[in-house]
Design a protein around this motif. Structure first.
Motif, mmCIF file in Angstrom:
data_model
loop_
_atom_site.group_PDB
_atom_site.id
_atom_site.type_symbol
_atom_site.label_atom_id
_atom_site.label_comp_id
_atom_site.label_asym_id
_atom_site.label_seq_id
_atom_site.Cartn_x
_atom_site.Cartn_y
_atom_site.Cartn_z
ATOM 1 N N ASP B 30 0.871 -1.248 0.059
ATOM 2 C CA ASP B 30 0.028 -0.023 0.039
ATOM 3 C C ASP B 30 0.974 1.326 0.035
ATOM 4 O O ASP B 30 0.535 2.114 -0.622
ATOM 5 N N ILE B 31 1.920 1.178 0.585
ATOM 6 C CA ILE B 31 2.703 2.583 1.036
ATOM 7 C C ILE B 31 3.562 2.696 -0.225
ATOM 8 O O ILE B 31 3.415 3.850 -0.695
ATOM 9 N N VAL B 32 4.146 1.757 -0.979
ATOM 10 C CA VAL B 32 4.920 2.027 -1.887
ATOM 11 C C VAL B 32 4.113 2.313 -3.188
ATOM 12 O O VAL B 32 4.301 3.016 -4.102
ATOM 13 N N ALA B 33 2.855 2.061 -3.335
ATOM 14 C CA ALA B 33 1.846 2.103 -4.419
ATOM 15 C C ALA B 33 1.332 3.779 -4.266
ATOM 16 O O ALA B 33 1.379 4.407 -5.119
ATOM 17 N N ALA B 34 1.079 4.023 -2.719
ATOM 18 C CA ALA B 34 0.671 5.418 -2.712
ATOM 19 C C ALA B 34 1.744 6.467 -3.155
ATOM 20 O O ALA B 34 1.765 7.679 -3.504
ATOM 21 N N ALA B 35 3.015 5.969 -2.516
ATOM 22 C CA ALA B 35 4.474 6.903 -2.774
ATOM 23 C C ALA B 35 4.977 6.866 -4.255
ATOM 24 O O ALA B 35 5.667 7.317 -4.756
ATOM 25 N N ASP B 36 4.313 5.851 -4.940
ATOM 26 C CA ASP B 36 4.807 5.627 -6.478
ATOM 27 C C ASP B 36 6.290 5.261 -6.449
ATOM 28 O O ASP B 36 7.044 5.760 -7.105
ATOM 29 N N VAL B 37 6.565 4.307 -5.582
ATOM 30 C CA VAL B 37 8.161 3.710 -5.480
ATOM 31 C C VAL B 37 8.136 2.312 -5.599
ATOM 32 O O VAL B 37 6.927 1.543 -5.605
ATOM 33 N N ASN B 38 9.239 1.794 -5.813
ATOM 34 C CA ASN B 38 9.212 0.186 -5.983
ATOM 35 C C ASN B 38 9.245 -0.340 -4.489
ATOM 36 O O ASN B 38 9.439 0.198 -3.623
ATOM 37 N N LEU B 39 8.623 -1.579 -4.474
ATOM 38 C CA LEU B 39 8.379 -2.440 -3.308
ATOM 39 C C LEU B 39 9.814 -2.485 -2.511
ATOM 40 O O LEU B 39 9.753 -2.258 -1.209
ATOM 41 N N ALA B 40 10.853 -2.650 -3.142
ATOM 42 C CA ALA B 40 12.275 -2.954 -2.320
ATOM 43 C C ALA B 40 12.813 -1.623 -1.730
ATOM 44 O O ALA B 40 13.544 -1.739 -1.154
ATOM 45 N N ALA B 41 12.124 -0.555 -2.225
ATOM 46 C CA ALA B 41 12.592 0.769 -1.649
ATOM 47 C C ALA B 41 12.615 1.009 -0.314
ATOM 48 O O ALA B 41 13.433 1.372 0.467
ATOM 49 N N VAL B 42 11.463 0.376 0.440
ATOM 50 C CA VAL B 42 11.423 0.566 1.913
ATOM 51 C C VAL B 42 12.657 -0.028 2.575
ATOM 52 O O VAL B 42 13.260 0.371 3.490
ATOM 53 N N ASN B 43 12.866 -1.431 2.098
ATOM 54 C CA ASN B 43 13.968 -1.945 2.812
ATOM 55 C C ASN B 43 15.448 -1.696 2.485
ATOM 56 O O ASN B 43 16.194 -1.484 3.166
ATOM 57 N N TYR B 44 15.449 -0.719 1.242
ATOM 58 C CA TYR B 44 16.748 -0.328 0.880
ATOM 59 C C TYR B 44 16.880 0.863 1.739
ATOM 60 O O TYR B 44 17.770 1.077 2.267
ATOM 61 N N HIS B 45 15.781 1.766 1.608
ATOM 62 C CA HIS B 45 16.168 3.106 2.517
ATOM 63 C C HIS B 45 15.927 2.909 3.936
ATOM 64 O O HIS B 45 16.638 3.805 4.602
ATOM 65 N N PHE B 46 15.043 1.961 4.502
ATOM 66 C CA PHE B 46 14.811 2.087 6.004
ATOM 67 C C PHE B 46 15.200 0.862 6.599
ATOM 68 O O PHE B 46 15.382 0.669 7.905
ATOM 69 N N GLY B 47 15.788 -0.251 5.648
ATOM 70 C CA GLY B 47 15.911 -1.355 6.407
ATOM 71 C C GLY B 47 14.859 -2.369 6.674
ATOM 72 O O GLY B 47 15.058 -3.503 6.281
ATOM 73 N N SER B 48 13.954 -2.114 7.198
ATOM 74 C CA SER B 48 12.715 -3.128 7.381
ATOM 75 C C SER B 48 11.495 -2.014 7.598
ATOM 76 O O SER B 48 11.582 -0.786 7.869
#
Lengths: 223, 223
Positions: B30-48
């Motif tokens: 949901d988050i990456v869809a709203a932010a219009d970024v790739n799914l893996a971006a969260v783990n890349y930028h924040f870890g988890s």
DNA sequence: GATAGTTTCATACACGCGTTTGAAAAGCAA
DNA sequence: TTGCTTTTCAAACGCGTGTATGAAACTATC
């Protein structure tokens, strides 16, 4: 009553686990393990997890309301139809406070389950909750009979605040203890109930400064 | 500032979604869809996912506390070190109430996110929350300076009740509206703040009946 | 413009969840 | 017993979740 043993075992275990750990952290596998029954039993006896939760909630909700109304009725009869306002608030918050904060032994999973339900707002419960409003309206009506000259909006606010104080005290008792370095005694449930009731009554009737009734002074809150 | 665009996009989207729908119902997809970024971006930028939530909470927690303390400090300076007790409570509950209940336009995702955090108690946040106690102790200290003769326990109880009333009003505003058939106006945030502050002050200082201070009368709550 | 480092992307993985299945067991009426 | 229903059980299914992977695209420095 060995008729449906697994059914009641599931109910007991589920209520206890939900009361202790909340809805989010308890899986069906946890429940059936605690109840010592097979995994499929929940679906067989209740249809689904949500229906189990709903049944728990409905049952306990009715029981709680019944107890509250019993105290309310007693108070109204004692006052010939116009209950003492203190007694009304006590009937509202007393049962829950006693069930959640009392000495370990007399704490009830039922009361703590209901608090969880009021906090976590899980889907199957959300739909049923509407009736609670009707229940509270009966308390508002009793308060109106008790204090006929009071502004109705103030009555609802006071009722709202009373529940707020009671709930928060149950939910965040740990924070209060830590914040006050143990100064606030959370073991004396009667004292807590009295305090909540006293503040609620003050919120409703006691105007130490003669603030206007309908419009709380704007200047007052500013430094 | 186009440096880390996706990072801030994630933060903004996550905060908004969590504020609107709570933690339980919002997935990373949901988050990456709203932010219009790739799914893996969260783990890349924040870890988890948990670290994202923790970062959101820490950031907003600091900001909220900063605003509260700013108001508190102003109140104390206006009173030469002893703030008006009304102003102290207003500093405590005002920022959150304004951010969550104000007119649609000036409602902040930040404030509503913090309310969610205080309600749902998700794992990564639970561990950080301890600092909040220290923050509240500063308010208790200010109240003690403001009313040096007051029983310390009463101060903590009043502070606890003030937060309870503010939080519950935000969380259950709908129930209050329905219960009162719209009689309680939830659009006038200033009036709500004033009311909460007034009750909190009464809970602390106003003893309409001369109830004993340390031991609220037991007989009073019974009919 | 080649190179090294950073960021994005599609895809897949492993896992836990609630639920389903079909057969075995237990209960019970005749 | 026989036959039928109700209940239990082990096992598996489908799905959605957070996370990991490795290649591709981008960025910046020489």
């Amino acid at each position: 009553m060995a008729a449906d043993n697994t059914r009641t075992a599931i109910i007991t275990a589920a209520e206890r686990l939900y009361a202790e750990r909340g809805f989010a952290d308890v899986t069906m596998r946890d429940i059936v393990a605690a109840a010592d029954v097979n995994l499929a039993a929940v679906n067989y006896h209740f249809g689904s997890k949500d229906e189990l939760i709903a049944e728990l909630f409905v049952t306990r909700s009715l029981a709680t309301n019944r107890e509250r109304l019993r105290e309310l009725k007693a108070a109204e009869e004692a006052g010939d139809g116009r209950a003492d306002i203190n007694a009304i608030f006590a009937a509202l918050v007393g049962p829950t406070l006693r069930g959640c904060l009392g000495p370990e032994k007399q704490r009830s999973d039922a009361a703590r389950f209901m608090i969880r339900a009021s906090i976590e707002s899980v889907a199957p419960i959300r739909k049923i909750k509407n009736r609670e409003v009707d229940h509270l309206k009966r308390f508002a009506a009793a308060m109106r009979r008790s204090l006929p000259d009071q502004d109705p909006a103030d009555i609802f606010w006071a009722l709202h605040f009373a529940l707020a104080m009671a709930h928060q005290t149950i939910r965040d008792s740990e924070r209060l203890t830590r914040m006050s370095d143990g100064l606030c005694d959370l073991n004396d449930v009667q004292a807590i109930t009295d305090r909540v009731v006293a503040v609620a009554v003050m919120a409703l009737t006691g105007k130490p400064a003669k603030a206007p009734l309908k419009e709380p002074a704007k200047a007052k809150a500013r430094a």
